[in-house]
Design a protein around this motif. Structure first.
Motif, PDB file in Angstrom:
ATOM      1  N   ASP A  93       0.838  -1.206   0.000  1.00 25.58           N
ATOM      2  CA  ASP A  93       0.000   0.000   0.000  1.00 25.58           C
ATOM      3  C   ASP A  93       0.873   1.257   0.000  1.00 25.58           C
ATOM      4  OD1 ASP A  93      -2.811   1.227   0.512  1.00 25.58           O
ATOM      5  OD2 ASP A  93      -1.566   2.105   2.078  1.00 25.58           O
TER       6      ASP A  93
ATOM      7  N   HIS B 282     -16.356  -4.180  -3.223  1.00 23.75           N
ATOM      8  CA  HIS B 282     -16.227  -2.776  -2.819  1.00 23.75           C
ATOM      9  C   HIS B 282     -16.540  -1.925  -4.047  1.00 23.75           C
ATOM     10  CE1 HIS B 282     -14.034   0.497  -0.460  1.00 23.75           C
ATOM     11  NE2 HIS B 282     -14.307   1.045  -1.625  1.00 23.75           N
TER      12      HIS B 282
ATOM     13  N   ALA C 221     -13.939   0.093  -6.656  1.00 20.60           N
ATOM     14  CA  ALA C 221     -12.512  -0.147  -6.441  1.00 20.60           C
ATOM     15  C   ALA C 221     -11.869  -0.683  -7.713  1.00 20.60           C
ATOM     16  CB  ALA C 221     -12.295  -1.137  -5.298  1.00 20.60           C
ATOM     17  N   SER C 222     -10.765  -0.069  -8.124  1.00 17.40           N
ATOM     18  CA  SER C 222     -10.017  -0.619  -9.254  1.00 17.40           C
ATOM     19  C   SER C 222      -8.572  -0.930  -8.863  1.00 17.40           C
ATOM     20  CB  SER C 222     -10.066   0.327 -10.454  1.00 17.40           C
ATOM     21  OG  SER C 222      -9.381   1.526 -10.174  1.00 17.40           O
ATOM     22  N   GLU C 223      -8.133  -0.407  -7.740  1.00 21.16           N
ATOM     23  CA  GLU C 223      -6.764  -0.629  -7.267  1.00 21.16           C
ATOM     24  C   GLU C 223      -6.803  -1.192  -5.846  1.00 21.16           C
ATOM     25  OE1 GLU C 223      -4.190  -0.166  -9.135  1.00 21.16           O
ATOM     26  OE2 GLU C 223      -4.500   1.532 -10.493  1.00 21.16           O
TER      27      GLU C 223
ATOM     28  N   ASP D 143      -7.406   1.392  -3.343  1.00 19.92           N
ATOM     29  CA  ASP D 143      -8.758   1.918  -3.174  1.00 19.92           C
ATOM     30  C   ASP D 143      -9.464   1.273  -1.976  1.00 19.92           C
ATOM     31  OD1 ASP D 143      -8.446   3.510  -5.409  1.00 19.92           O
ATOM     32  OD2 ASP D 143      -9.382   2.070  -6.775  1.00 19.92           O
TER      33      ASP D 143
ATOM     34  N   ARG E  42       1.041   3.742  -3.281  1.00 18.05           N
ATOM     35  CA  ARG E  42       0.578   5.137  -3.190  1.00 18.05           C
ATOM     36  C   ARG E  42       1.678   6.112  -3.599  1.00 18.05           C
ATOM     37  NH1 ARG E  42      -4.231   5.743  -0.476  1.00 18.05           N
ATOM     38  NH2 ARG E  42      -4.915   3.792   0.498  1.00 18.05           N
TER      39      ARG E  42
END
Lengths: 143, 143
Positions: A70, B48, B51-53, B56, A74
């Motif tokens: 994550d 969810h 959500a695509s990532e 997300d 990001r």
């Protein structure tokens, strides 16, 4: 965040060593940049001796791996403003567990296909590479 | 474990619907089997909306996703006795976040390359497919 310790017996696989440069050691994983400049392409390598699968990690390590995925994802998205992130643990050739995190753009050499085997590797301009690593380190909070 | 609830506004993407059959709803994700019999190929689709990532998802959902990846990966390895697991979130074509979990063998049609785009899809024998799903459900503990 900066924790260079590895469990005894762990060292980076020679193929990963050859194909990448080290950015930092996160608490679990070594963060690498692929030498292929076709795509901003990071790798997370958990410093767990002998691990080749995600299921070789314990549940606490798996949680930490997700935290690092994550964090790095990001930062990569913020620095590159990419269209899509591709995240994968494949390892059919290099058995040491490593997670690819690749910033994809609709105009990159492989889009929309996955990057593996899609285009001949392209070397970085050294200054561009160092500038990218510095931006990524700032974004992750590694000073 | 069997929790068919989805957040309001979520539905399976039509392309995933077409390319797979549903095995079960885990607490976060719908578990699907790809219709391509070249490889035992599962998908986890977090319910969810939008959500695509992976990024997300919130941190609790990310932790649950890792739990489900671990659960499904272990079951897939136990049922197939595969040589390698390939796990990936790519989504360059189908934007709904979905995680591929593929059991690889050294004699499969794409080895050692990744599976995407490597071989024309091959339909299942229906009885073989149902038998595989039943074995997987037993292994996961879905009765």
């Amino acid at each position: 965040m900066n924790n260079a310790d590895s469990l005894p017996g762990w060292s980076l696989h020679p193929q990963l060593e050859q194909d990448s440069v080290t950015i930092a050691d996160l608490p679990l994983s070594r963060l690498l940049l692929s030498r292929d400049a076709n795509y901003p392409w990071l790798l997370l390598v958990p410093r767990h001796p002998g691990a080749s699968e995600v299921i070789d990690l314990g549940s606490v390590e798996q949680g930490q791996l997700m935290t690092e995925i994550d964090l790095v994802s990001r930062a990569l998205k913020a620095v590159t403003n990419c269209d899509k992130l591709n995240i994968a643990a494949i390892g059919n050739v290099v058995p040491q567990l490593h997670i690819h995190i690749v910033a994809r753009r609709r105009d990159d050499p492989a889009w929309p296909k996955p990057v593996w085997g899609a285009a001949a590797a392209c070397p970085y301009d050294l200054a561009a590479r160092e500038s990218f690593i510095a931006a990524l380190r700032r974004q992750i909070g590694l000073l």
